[in-house]
Design a protein around this motif. Structure first.
Motif, mmCIF file in Angstrom:
data_model
loop_
_atom_site.group_PDB
_atom_site.id
_atom_site.type_symbol
_atom_site.label_atom_id
_atom_site.label_comp_id
_atom_site.label_asym_id
_atom_site.label_seq_id
_atom_site.Cartn_x
_atom_site.Cartn_y
_atom_site.Cartn_z
ATOM 1 N N GLN A 39 41.261 24.497 -47.818
ATOM 2 C CA GLN A 39 40.321 25.542 -47.433
ATOM 3 C C GLN A 39 39.754 26.182 -48.686
ATOM 4 N N ALA A 40 38.437 26.054 -48.827
ATOM 5 C CA ALA A 40 37.722 26.701 -49.920
ATOM 6 C C ALA A 40 37.237 28.064 -49.439
ATOM 7 N N PRO A 41 36.979 28.998 -50.359
ATOM 8 C CA PRO A 41 36.523 30.337 -49.951
ATOM 9 C C PRO A 41 35.277 30.263 -49.086
ATOM 10 N N GLY A 42 35.304 30.991 -47.979
ATOM 11 C CA GLY A 42 34.145 31.052 -47.110
ATOM 12 C C GLY A 42 33.940 29.843 -46.227
ATOM 13 N N THR A 43 34.911 28.935 -46.216
ATOM 14 C CA THR A 43 34.777 27.743 -45.380
ATOM 15 C C THR A 43 35.948 27.644 -44.418
ATOM 16 N N GLU A 44 35.802 26.776 -43.422
ATOM 17 C CA GLU A 44 36.890 26.545 -42.484
ATOM 18 C C GLU A 44 37.895 25.567 -43.093
ATOM 19 N N ARG A 45 39.113 25.653 -42.613
ATOM 20 C CA ARG A 45 40.145 24.731 -43.066
ATOM 21 C C ARG A 45 39.790 23.320 -42.561
ATOM 22 N N GLU A 46 39.881 22.348 -43.454
ATOM 23 C CA GLU A 46 39.517 20.985 -43.086
ATOM 24 C C GLU A 46 40.645 20.021 -43.402
ATOM 25 N N GLY A 47 40.753 18.996 -42.583
ATOM 26 C CA GLY A 47 41.753 17.966 -42.802
ATOM 27 C C GLY A 47 41.351 17.054 -43.943
ATOM 28 N N VAL A 48 42.314 16.690 -44.761
ATOM 29 C CA VAL A 48 42.070 15.848 -45.928
ATOM 30 C C VAL A 48 42.764 14.500 -45.786
ATOM 31 N N ALA A 49 44.032 14.530 -45.455
ATOM 32 C CA ALA A 49 44.815 13.294 -45.380
ATOM 33 C C ALA A 49 45.937 13.472 -44.375
ATOM 34 N N PHE A 50 46.257 12.373 -43.688
ATOM 35 C CA PHE A 50 47.231 12.407 -42.605
ATOM 36 C C PHE A 50 48.084 11.146 -42.695
ATOM 37 N N ASN A 84 43.274 11.736 -57.409
ATOM 38 C CA ASN A 84 42.665 11.186 -58.616
ATOM 39 C C ASN A 84 41.158 11.408 -58.585
ATOM 40 N N SER A 85 40.534 11.243 -59.728
ATOM 41 C CA SER A 85 39.080 11.395 -59.850
ATOM 42 C C SER A 85 38.601 12.685 -59.197
ATOM 43 N N LEU A 86 39.279 13.764 -59.512
ATOM 44 C CA LEU A 86 38.965 15.040 -58.869
ATOM 45 C C LEU A 86 37.571 15.529 -59.230
ATOM 46 N N LYS A 87 36.959 16.199 -58.262
ATOM 47 C CA LYS A 87 35.607 16.727 -58.407
ATOM 48 C C LYS A 87 35.634 18.236 -58.190
ATOM 49 N N PRO A 88 34.659 18.954 -58.717
ATOM 50 C CA PRO A 88 34.625 20.408 -58.491
ATOM 51 C C PRO A 88 34.635 20.776 -57.008
ATOM 52 N N GLU A 89 34.046 19.954 -56.174
ATOM 53 C CA GLU A 89 34.028 20.241 -54.735
ATOM 54 C C GLU A 89 35.393 20.060 -54.069
ATOM 55 N N ASP A 90 36.373 19.548 -54.794
ATOM 56 C CA ASP A 90 37.737 19.471 -54.274
ATOM 57 C C ASP A 90 38.488 20.792 -54.467
ATOM 58 N N THR A 91 37.878 21.735 -55.152
ATOM 59 C CA THR A 91 38.507 23.031 -55.375
ATOM 60 C C THR A 91 38.768 23.744 -54.054
ATOM 61 N N ALA A 92 40.032 24.108 -53.827
ATOM 62 C CA ALA A 92 40.437 24.749 -52.575
ATOM 63 C C ALA A 92 41.925 25.070 -52.643
ATOM 64 N N VAL A 93 42.385 25.806 -51.640
ATOM 65 C CA VAL A 93 43.827 25.935 -51.421
ATOM 66 C C VAL A 93 44.240 24.795 -50.500
ATOM 67 N N TYR A 94 45.260 24.072 -50.901
ATOM 68 C CA TYR A 94 45.738 22.915 -50.143
ATOM 69 C C TYR A 94 47.023 23.274 -49.409
ATOM 70 N N TYR A 95 47.097 22.863 -48.133
ATOM 71 C CA TYR A 95 48.225 23.168 -47.273
ATOM 72 C C TYR A 95 48.796 21.890 -46.670
ATOM 73 N N CYS A 96 50.103 21.798 -46.583
ATOM 74 C CA CYS A 96 50.718 20.741 -45.787
ATOM 75 C C CYS A 96 51.029 21.309 -44.400
ATOM 76 N N ALA A 97 51.075 20.435 -43.426
ATOM 77 C CA ALA A 97 51.263 20.913 -42.066
ATOM 78 C C ALA A 97 51.854 19.826 -41.190
ATOM 79 N N THR A 98 52.532 20.271 -40.130
ATOM 80 C CA THR A 98 53.017 19.364 -39.096
ATOM 81 C C THR A 98 53.201 20.154 -37.812
#
Length: 125
Positions: A39-50, A84-98
């Protein structure tokens, strides 16, 4: 009580790599699916990997395919996200979940009720 402890976030330059870890306590990694959201500031939480725990099948959001790898070590009770190959648009708080009730790989954060505290990833250009 289900509890996740995340680590591995930080500041990295564009093109760099980070490895996030999510250590589980209070339960073993035997639920159906484990996921990383961001989740980046001002955006909704989005799924990245499962990852489906039964066979380790991974699923990725399109923007991270080929760059991120999700894995788990059931013996250590830990979920990982290699980025890997991180981009500025990957900037966010990352959460694990189940969630113990899930019996499919859900991309919807509202289906998850066990979350880590989050770890900040910042990619500079």
């Amino acid at each position: 009580q289900v509890h996740f402890v995340e680590s591995g976030g930080g500041l990295v330059q564009s093109g760099g790599s980070l490895r996030l870890s999510c250590a589980a306590s209070g339960f073993s990694l035997d639920y159906y699916v484990y996921s990383w959201f961001r989740q980046a500031p001002g955006t909704e939480r989005e799924g990245v990997a499962f990852i489906a725990n039964s066979d380790g099948s991974p699923y990725y959001e399109d923007s991270v395919k080929g760059r991120f790898t999700i894995s788990r070590d059931n013996a250590k009770g830990t979920l990982y996200l290699q980025m890997n190959s991180l981009k500025p648009e990957d900037t966010a708080v990352y959460y694990c979940a189940t969630d113990p009730r899930l019996r499919y790989v859900s991309f919807d954060p509202s289906d998850y009720h066990h979350w880590g505290q989050g770890t900040q990833v910042t990619v500079s250009s």
